[in-house]
Structures are given as C-alpha cells and as structure tokens.
Design a protein around this motif. Structure first.
Motif, PDB file in Angstrom:
ATOM      1  N   ALA A 115       0.843  -1.193   0.000  1.00  0.00           N
ATOM      2  CA  ALA A 115       0.000   0.000   0.000  1.00  0.00           C
ATOM      3  C   ALA A 115       0.877   1.241   0.000  1.00  0.00           C
ATOM      4  CB  ALA A 115      -0.930  -0.010   1.204  1.00  0.00           C
ATOM      5  N   GLY A 116       1.401   1.574  -1.167  1.00  0.00           N
ATOM      6  CA  GLY A 116       2.288   2.718  -1.289  1.00  0.00           C
ATOM      7  C   GLY A 116       3.680   2.395  -0.777  1.00  0.00           C
ATOM      8  N   SER A 117       4.598   3.328  -0.987  1.00  0.00           N
ATOM      9  CA  SER A 117       5.990   3.082  -0.596  1.00  0.00           C
ATOM     10  C   SER A 117       6.185   3.133   0.915  1.00  0.00           C
ATOM     11  CB  SER A 117       6.928   4.088  -1.284  1.00  0.00           C
ATOM     12  OG  SER A 117       6.557   5.412  -0.989  1.00  0.00           O
ATOM     13  N   ILE A 118       5.259   3.775   1.649  1.00  0.00           N
ATOM     14  CA  ILE A 118       5.409   3.855   3.103  1.00  0.00           C
ATOM     15  C   ILE A 118       5.246   2.475   3.746  1.00  0.00           C
ATOM     16  CG2 ILE A 118       4.365   4.731   5.218  1.00  0.00           C
ATOM     17  CD1 ILE A 118       6.129   6.730   3.810  1.00  0.00           C
ATOM     18  N   GLN A 119       4.221   1.720   3.342  1.00  0.00           N
ATOM     19  CA  GLN A 119       4.073   0.370   3.884  1.00  0.00           C
ATOM     20  C   GLN A 119       5.256  -0.501   3.502  1.00  0.00           C
ATOM     21  OE1 GLN A 119       1.219  -2.475   2.264  1.00  0.00           O
ATOM     22  NE2 GLN A 119       0.537  -2.981   4.340  1.00  0.00           N
ATOM     23  N   ALA A 159      -5.565  -4.132  -9.964  1.00  0.00           N
ATOM     24  CA  ALA A 159      -6.075  -4.182 -11.330  1.00  0.00           C
ATOM     25  C   ALA A 159      -6.036  -2.800 -11.980  1.00  0.00           C
ATOM     26  CB  ALA A 159      -7.507  -4.721 -11.331  1.00  0.00           C
ATOM     27  N   ARG A 160      -6.396  -1.772 -11.227  1.00  0.00           N
ATOM     28  CA  ARG A 160      -6.347  -0.409 -11.756  1.00  0.00           C
ATOM     29  C   ARG A 160      -4.919  -0.019 -12.118  1.00  0.00           C
ATOM     30  NH1 ARG A 160      -7.484   5.412  -8.817  1.00  0.00           N
ATOM     31  NH2 ARG A 160      -8.285   6.506 -10.650  1.00  0.00           N
ATOM     32  N   ALA A 161      -3.970  -0.334 -11.229  1.00  0.00           N
ATOM     33  CA  ALA A 161      -2.571  -0.005 -11.492  1.00  0.00           C
ATOM     34  C   ALA A 161      -2.061  -0.697 -12.748  1.00  0.00           C
ATOM     35  CB  ALA A 161      -1.712  -0.387 -10.290  1.00  0.00           C
ATOM     36  N   ALA A 162      -2.397  -1.981 -12.886  1.00  0.00           N
ATOM     37  CA  ALA A 162      -1.959  -2.728 -14.068  1.00  0.00           C
ATOM     38  C   ALA A 162      -2.543  -2.131 -15.338  1.00  0.00           C
ATOM     39  CB  ALA A 162      -2.354  -4.195 -13.932  1.00  0.00           C
ATOM     40  N   HIS A 163      -3.811  -1.719 -15.275  1.00  0.00           N
ATOM     41  CA  HIS A 163      -4.492  -1.137 -16.423  1.00  0.00           C
ATOM     42  C   HIS A 163      -3.806   0.156 -16.867  1.00  0.00           C
ATOM     43  CE1 HIS A 163      -7.993  -0.989 -19.019  1.00  0.00           C
ATOM     44  NE2 HIS A 163      -8.245   0.260 -18.656  1.00  0.00           N
ATOM     45  N   ILE A 164      -3.480   1.011 -15.902  1.00  0.00           N
ATOM     46  CA  ILE A 164      -2.812   2.281 -16.196  1.00  0.00           C
ATOM     47  C   ILE A 164      -1.427   2.040 -16.759  1.00  0.00           C
ATOM     48  CG2 ILE A 164      -1.814   4.332 -15.094  1.00  0.00           C
ATOM     49  CD1 ILE A 164      -4.271   4.029 -13.089  1.00  0.00           C
ATOM     50  N   MET A 165      -0.687   1.121 -16.145  1.00  0.00           N
ATOM     51  CA  MET A 165       0.660   0.819 -16.631  1.00  0.00           C
ATOM     52  C   MET A 165       0.629   0.270 -18.050  1.00  0.00           C
ATOM     53  SD  MET A 165       2.531  -0.884 -13.333  1.00  0.00           S
ATOM     54  CE  MET A 165       2.819   0.050 -11.833  1.00  0.00           C
ATOM     55  N   GLY A 216      -4.371   8.049  -4.893  1.00  0.00           N
ATOM     56  CA  GLY A 216      -5.482   7.458  -4.146  1.00  0.00           C
ATOM     57  C   GLY A 216      -5.576   5.952  -4.246  1.00  0.00           C
ATOM     58  N   SER A 217      -4.908   5.360  -5.221  1.00  0.00           N
ATOM     59  CA  SER A 217      -4.947   3.898  -5.354  1.00  0.00           C
ATOM     60  C   SER A 217      -4.055   3.207  -4.330  1.00  0.00           C
ATOM     61  CB  SER A 217      -4.515   3.485  -6.771  1.00  0.00           C
ATOM     62  OG  SER A 217      -5.446   3.929  -7.726  1.00  0.00           O
ATOM     63  N   ARG A 218      -3.093   3.950  -3.781  1.00  0.00           N
ATOM     64  CA  ARG A 218      -2.186   3.442  -2.743  1.00  0.00           C
ATOM     65  C   ARG A 218      -1.437   2.194  -3.200  1.00  0.00           C
ATOM     66  NH1 ARG A 218      -0.489   6.533  -1.602  1.00  0.00           N
ATOM     67  NH2 ARG A 218       0.516   5.673   0.234  1.00  0.00           N
ATOM     68  N   VAL A 219      -0.866   2.241  -4.375  1.00  0.00           N
ATOM     69  CA  VAL A 219      -0.110   1.109  -4.904  1.00  0.00           C
ATOM     70  C   VAL A 219       1.375   1.445  -4.914  1.00  0.00           C
ATOM     71  CG1 VAL A 219       0.286  -0.376  -6.898  1.00  0.00           C
ATOM     72  CG2 VAL A 219      -2.039   0.354  -6.337  1.00  0.00           C
ATOM     73  N   ASN A 246      -0.020  -7.279   8.139  1.00  0.00           N
ATOM     74  CA  ASN A 246      -0.405  -5.888   8.334  1.00  0.00           C
ATOM     75  C   ASN A 246      -1.751  -5.582   7.681  1.00  0.00           C
ATOM     76  OD1 ASN A 246       0.462  -2.690   7.148  1.00  0.00           O
ATOM     77  ND2 ASN A 246       0.219  -3.163   9.306  1.00  0.00           N
ATOM     78  N   THR A 247      -1.946  -5.997   6.430  1.00  0.00           N
ATOM     79  CA  THR A 247      -3.178  -5.652   5.707  1.00  0.00           C
ATOM     80  C   THR A 247      -3.766  -6.803   4.890  1.00  0.00           C
ATOM     81  OG1 THR A 247      -1.854  -4.832   3.842  1.00  0.00           O
ATOM     82  CG2 THR A 247      -2.568  -3.209   5.461  1.00  0.00           C
ATOM     83  N   ILE A 248      -3.212  -8.009   5.042  1.00  0.00           N
ATOM     84  CA  ILE A 248      -3.621  -9.150   4.212  1.00  0.00           C
ATOM     85  C   ILE A 248      -3.523  -8.765   2.734  1.00  0.00           C
ATOM     86  CG2 ILE A 248      -5.250 -11.052   3.961  1.00  0.00           C
ATOM     87  CD1 ILE A 248      -6.611 -10.240   6.474  1.00  0.00           C
ATOM     88  N   GLY A 249      -2.400  -8.188   2.381  1.00  0.00           N
ATOM     89  CA  GLY A 249      -2.155  -7.795   1.002  1.00  0.00           C
ATOM     90  C   GLY A 249      -2.771  -6.453   0.655  1.00  0.00           C
ATOM     91  N   LEU A 250      -2.651  -6.091  -0.615  1.00  0.00           N
ATOM     92  CA  LEU A 250      -3.220  -4.857  -1.137  1.00  0.00           C
ATOM     93  C   LEU A 250      -4.497  -5.177  -1.903  1.00  0.00           C
ATOM     94  CD1 LEU A 250      -2.865  -1.774  -1.817  1.00  0.00           C
ATOM     95  CD2 LEU A 250      -1.667  -2.523  -3.883  1.00  0.00           C
ATOM     96  N   SER A 251      -5.456  -4.268  -1.870  1.00  0.00           N
ATOM     97  CA  SER A 251      -6.713  -4.441  -2.595  1.00  0.00           C
ATOM     98  C   SER A 251      -6.469  -4.939  -4.012  1.00  0.00           C
ATOM     99  CB  SER A 251      -7.465  -3.112  -2.653  1.00  0.00           C
ATOM    100  OG  SER A 251      -8.452  -3.125  -3.669  1.00  0.00           O
TER     101      SER A 251
END
Length: 418
Positions: free
Chosen positions: A106-110, A264-270, A230-233, A254-259
C-alpha cells in the motif's frame, strides 16, 4: 489491442473525453484562501487523465477471493501487475528487474516499514539504527518510530553516524532524487548494514534517467509514476528472496495484502502507458505524441513541470528575497537528450527572513519547514510543484507579492477583504 483475461480488466477501449460531472479543481481559490503546498498530492496529472481517459470496468464477481496468485512469492500479489511493473521499468530504463523479486504494498510507506522489518527481524543485536542523510524525507523518522518497534529505531543523520563495535547494526535509507531538495544521493555510511533505496521520484518527468537502478531494495509508487495517489499502490524490487519473503510476510499480517481492485487499476494504467511507448519502439523517445496523436504521459508531465520550474525561477531571479537549488545537466537515456531535473518539490530559501515557513504562512501558503527534514536552519522550506494549475498560479502570485515587497518581516497582508 486484444482484451486480456477476465482476471485483468480489458486494457483496450482507450477513448478521449472528459467524464461528466467531474470538477477538476473543486477547492476554493479566493485571494485569502489557503494553498496547501506542504503536501505532495500529484494532481498535476489530473488534466492528462481527464483528456486521455481510459475505460475500466471491474465486474462485481471479480477479485472476490483473498487469493490472486500462485506464481509469485505471495498469494496476494496479482501476476499481471508484476508483469506490467517489469514492462514499465523496461520501457523507462530506471531499474533492473531481471532476477529480482517484486513485492506489492500500500504505497511506498508500507513497503518501507516492511523493508525495515525484513532487515532487522533476524538481527542478533536489535534495535538497529535507522539513518538517512539530511535533509531527509520528513516521513522517515515518523514511520520508523511509529510502531515503537524493538527491532529498529530512528538515529538521525547518516552523515554523523559511525558504526561501532558495540552497536554497529544499522539501516540506511537513500532517497534519490531526494525529497525535499531533488539531489541525487548515495549511501554514505561505511559499514555492512542494510540499505533501502527510495526511488519514488526516479521517473523521467522529475529527473534525467542516467542508468537503471541496481540496488538490494528499491521502492517505487504509482503515485509518482502516474499521479494515482489514491490507489495506494507501491512496489519494491528486491534482490534477496529471503528479504522479499519477509517483506511479504509483514504485508500479509499488516493488511492481508493490497486491494486486488487497486492492483487491477494499477496494471491497467501501466499497460496503457507501456502501450503508448512500445508503439514508438525503444528508448530514446524524442517525439511527444504517439501514432494516434495522443500526447505521451511522461512527455506531458515533464513539459508541465519544466514550465512550472521556469516560471518559479524567473520569479526568484527577479528579486532578492528567495533562492532555489540548482541542478546539474545530465544525459537522459529515456528522452535521449541532455536535460536537468524538474523535481516535484522546490527547496526554497528565504534570504531576507528568519523563518521561511512563517513567511509563506503570512500569505496563506502552507509549506513544510526545514525542521521536519532534519535541518535546523529555518530559512528553508519545501513547497510542492505538483499542485493543480490553479493552485500553482495563485501560489506564484503570492510569492511575487513577497518578492516585490520591501518588507522583511512576516506581517504582510493579503490584498483582499477577509
């Protein structure tokens, strides 16, 4: 372009046009309104995605399960996102991915917290000292000490840190281009500790890409790649399998993975960005438009930042109140030309005033003072260059008022009724 399997939304169907009902700048910009230049919200990208919008539909049956993958080091990482991350770095040339492991968070901070855990959990003499050269990113001390872990603790400036025989365990965080001052950094501690490279801004719109980063742990985020904060990837590129597995373990607990929707949104944009540039062949990419006359994303963002930096520098040199960091020229392998950095933040120095943050506050520009970056000199403050265009324009006008004023205190009034 052929559609992909149902596990990854269709990458085709790109179409231009502004979606109805979207307000690109909803904040108030009355002359006495507050400009929040202290945060790095990358809304500079929003006009691009409004103009070159790409359709994406996630059906209600998609991604119901926790588990997405059996191929990666974690069942919570989408295989197709891993593939797109590798493709993006291949196109840009900013990181080595061959024989590496990708960890998604969930972002570079996690991911930073996961890396701190992975590098310290098996150490025999915790807590490890966590250091970074000042001015360091203001979140590093906060993130390091937030959990009050017994494994590691913040120890300050890496330039002043010297490992000793009694307590030589350490982790150094190297950020380049550096937040807040945009410089290129290298590890400085002479020892055998772990090193985390935070490369959130190592993209061609912010700095020349001179070579692929080849480090033990490198951190990236979708936020600074394409503006989708806002996608927090975020993702980490990791050499050592055991370290990658420990980072994945941290994220699992910590979060049981990322949403999976976010993945899927990140992959689509990339995929859209890779498709843009792959039609142009391989780097260097000198032309700003693709075969369909759409503006290429990195070129659009670079042009916008270059223009803003020119406006800010022109303002600064027209007076004597402010100075800015200068950046050396370097050959960018992505654009195929010699250029300079256009960082996401300006490290502003107020030459005539004791406290730069206080001065900017006097005209309702919120900035982040030097003390948050480990600097005692209050004459420095960080302002964002990735605001909305309207906010940036208002900020420039207020800086011009200060620059043209003969006052040297922080009593300046705004020129409107309150």
């Amino acid at each position: 372009m052929q559609s992909s399997s149902l596990s990854c939304p269709n990458p085709g169907g790109y179409r231009e046009g502004k979606p109805e009902g979207i307000n690109t700048d909803s904040s108030s910009h009355a002359p006495d309104s507050i400009i929040h230049a202290e945060i790095g919200d990358p809304v500079i990208f929003e006009p691009y995605w409004l103009k070159y919008g790409i359709d994406m539909v996630i059906p209600p049956w998609h991604s119901i399960s926790y588990v997405s993958s059996q191929r990666q080091i974690s069942p919570f990482f989408e295989d197709f996102l891993i593939d797109e991350i590798i493709s993006v770095h291949k196109i840009v040339g900013n990181a080595v991915t061959k024989d590496r492991h990708i960890v998604i968070g969930a972002g570079s901070i996690q991911l930073l917290q996961a890396a701190l855990y992975a590098l310290s959990v098996n150490d025999q003499s915790p807590p490890l000292n966590v250091v970074s050269s000042y001015p360091f990113y203001s979140a590093y001390p906060v993130v390091t000490n937030f959990l009050q872990s017994k494994l590691y603790e913040w120890a300050g400036d890496a330039m002043d840190f010297e490992p000793t025989s009694n307590r030589d365990g350490y982790i150094e965080i190297v950020n380049y281009p550096n937040n807040p001052d945009g410089t290129i950094r290298h590890a400085v501690v002479n020892g055998s500790g772990g090193v985390i490279h935070d490369l959130a801004y190592y993209w061609p719109q912010y700095t020349p890409i001179t070579s692929p980063a080849d480090h033990d742990i490198t951190l990236f985020s979708l936020s600074k790649f394409s503006g989708h904060a806002g996608s927090r990837v975020g993702w980490a590129i990791v050499k050592d399998l055991k370290v990658a597995q420990l980072m994945s373990k941290y994220i699992m607990h910590n979060t049981i993975g990322l949403s999976r929707d976010a993945q899927a949104r990140a992959a689509h944009i990339m995929r859209y960005v890779v498709h843009q540039y792959s039609q142009k062949g391989s780097a260097p990419y000198r032309l700003k438009t693709g075969p369909d006359n759409t503006t290429l994303m990195f070129h659009h963002a670079c042009d916008a930042l270059e223009h803003r930096w020119k406006e800010l520098r022109d303002l600064v040199v027209s007076g004597s109140r402010f100075t800015l960091q200068d950046y050396p020229l370097a050959f960018c392998t992505f654009f195929g030309e010699t250029t300079t950095a256009h960082p996401a933040f300006a490290w502003l120095k107020c030459e005539q005033d004791r406290d730069c943050e206080e001065l900017l506050n006097s005209v309702n520009i919120r900035s982040r003072g030097a003390h948050e970056f480990g600097i005692l000199d209050p004459q420095y403050s960080r302002i964002s260059m990735i605001l909305s265009l309207k906010e940036f324009t208002v900020m420039l006008s207020r800086l011009a008022l200060l620059n043209n004023s003969s006052q040297t205190n922080c009593e300046m009034e705004l020129t409107t009724k309150r």
